[in-house]
Enzyme design. Sequence first.
Site, PDB file in Angstrom:
ATOM      1  CG  ASP A  35      -0.223   0.049   2.538  1.00 29.23           C
ATOM      2  OD1 ASP A  35       1.022  -0.103   2.547  1.00 29.23           O
ATOM      3  OD2 ASP A  35      -0.876   0.242   3.572  1.00 29.23           O
ATOM      4  CD  GLU A  37       2.380   1.224   7.076  1.00 30.16           C
ATOM      5  OE1 GLU A  37       2.897   0.513   7.964  1.00 30.16           O
ATOM      6  OE2 GLU A  37       1.149   1.381   6.932  1.00 30.16           O
ATOM      7  NE  ARG A  94      12.012  23.199  -7.395  1.00 25.64           N
ATOM      8  CZ  ARG A  94      12.043  21.879  -7.337  1.00 25.64           C
ATOM      9  NH1 ARG A  94      11.377  21.247  -6.383  1.00 25.64           N
ATOM     10  NH2 ARG A  94      12.730  21.187  -8.218  1.00 25.64           N
ATOM     11  CG  ASP A 169      16.617  31.805 -12.294  1.00 28.31           C
ATOM     12  OD1 ASP A 169      17.607  31.671 -11.547  1.00 28.31           O
ATOM     13  OD2 ASP A 169      15.753  30.920 -12.410  1.00 28.31           O
ATOM     14  CE  LYS A 192      13.046  30.707 -13.448  1.00 31.52           C
ATOM     15  NZ  LYS A 192      13.477  29.403 -12.914  1.00 31.52           N
ATOM     16  CB  SER A 220      12.786  19.915 -12.105  1.00 28.14           C
ATOM     17  OG  SER A 220      11.721  19.019 -11.858  1.00 28.14           O
ATOM     18  N   GLY A 222      13.634  20.566 -17.135  1.00 27.40           N
ATOM     19  CA  GLY A 222      14.498  21.045 -18.206  1.00 27.40           C
ATOM     20  C   GLY A 222      13.919  22.203 -19.007  1.00 27.40           C
ATOM     21  CB  THR A 224      14.458  27.109 -16.689  1.00 26.99           C
ATOM     22  OG1 THR A 224      13.224  27.327 -16.008  1.00 26.99           O
ATOM     23  CG2 THR A 224      15.303  28.361 -16.612  1.00 26.99           C
TER      24      THR A 224
END
Length: 294
Positions: A35, A37, A94, A169, A192, A220, A222, A224
């Site tokens: 499940d 866990e 973030r 950025d 940015k 992440s 890609g 940017t």
Amino acid sequence: MALIVSGYGCSAIAKKVAGMLGLKYEVARVRSFPDGELYVRLPQGLKDEEVAYVVCYGRRPNEALAETVLAVEGLREKGAEKVVLVAPYLPYLRQDAEFTPGEVVSSRVIARLLAKLDVDALITVDPHLHRIRSLSELFPFPAIEVSAMPLLAAFFQKEHGTGVVVAPDEEAERWAKTFADTIGAPYFVFEKQRMGDEIVSVTGAVKRGETAVIVDDIVSTGGTLGEVAQKLLEAGFRDIYACVTHALLVQDAEARIFGSGVKEFISTDSVHNPYARVSVAGVIAEALKGVVNV
């Protein structure tokens, strides 16, 4: 002497760190029940030990967070004298401000959680900080930031010489400056505007050159990086490289990156990926010398 314990998927980097420091190395057994866990089984003989637990959050931040809670609490229950959390990549940084009313500032929540777990110290590589300038502003215990940027820069210089260093950025400017200072090159910062998790727009005019290297802490999807590479192609750059500490590379990131004109993508092993040419084990090992007995 301290003990290095590897969490799920961290064997390679944890083993390197242990070998560099001449420390004993053990593996925690972490698996999922049907499940979802988590099940965690720690090594035996932890009473009165100093333990550095290496947890790999890359591409599994939620599951790894649950692993962290279970492992740290388990280490305390089994009598560990000191618990140092080693996170080559640390997520949930973030969101460092409430941009829209009602948003949870995850960076502060994670800091409070780790404090409540009674973590003695944290070591991480190139944390994603912007409005918060240092981990010491978040964590009430020693939180040590080490950087892979000088290592990435030295590797790039050895393989490709020099070029214009580009930050996608202003959040990436600190990494671009370190990289540029290491190879003795100029750097440029794009602006940015984010219009969603995957949609961005970048603007800026950079002087034409032959070689450019895009530098950032995290890639992440890609999106940017791809937008910046296309801008550099339009500006007349012939060879475009990318150097990134944490290569999450989710969804179709690789297609976006190489489809945008990037000639070579270089990263570290902070997150397991096929483009890891630089290891962060050395800088982690040096940091551990300051918080555990070696």
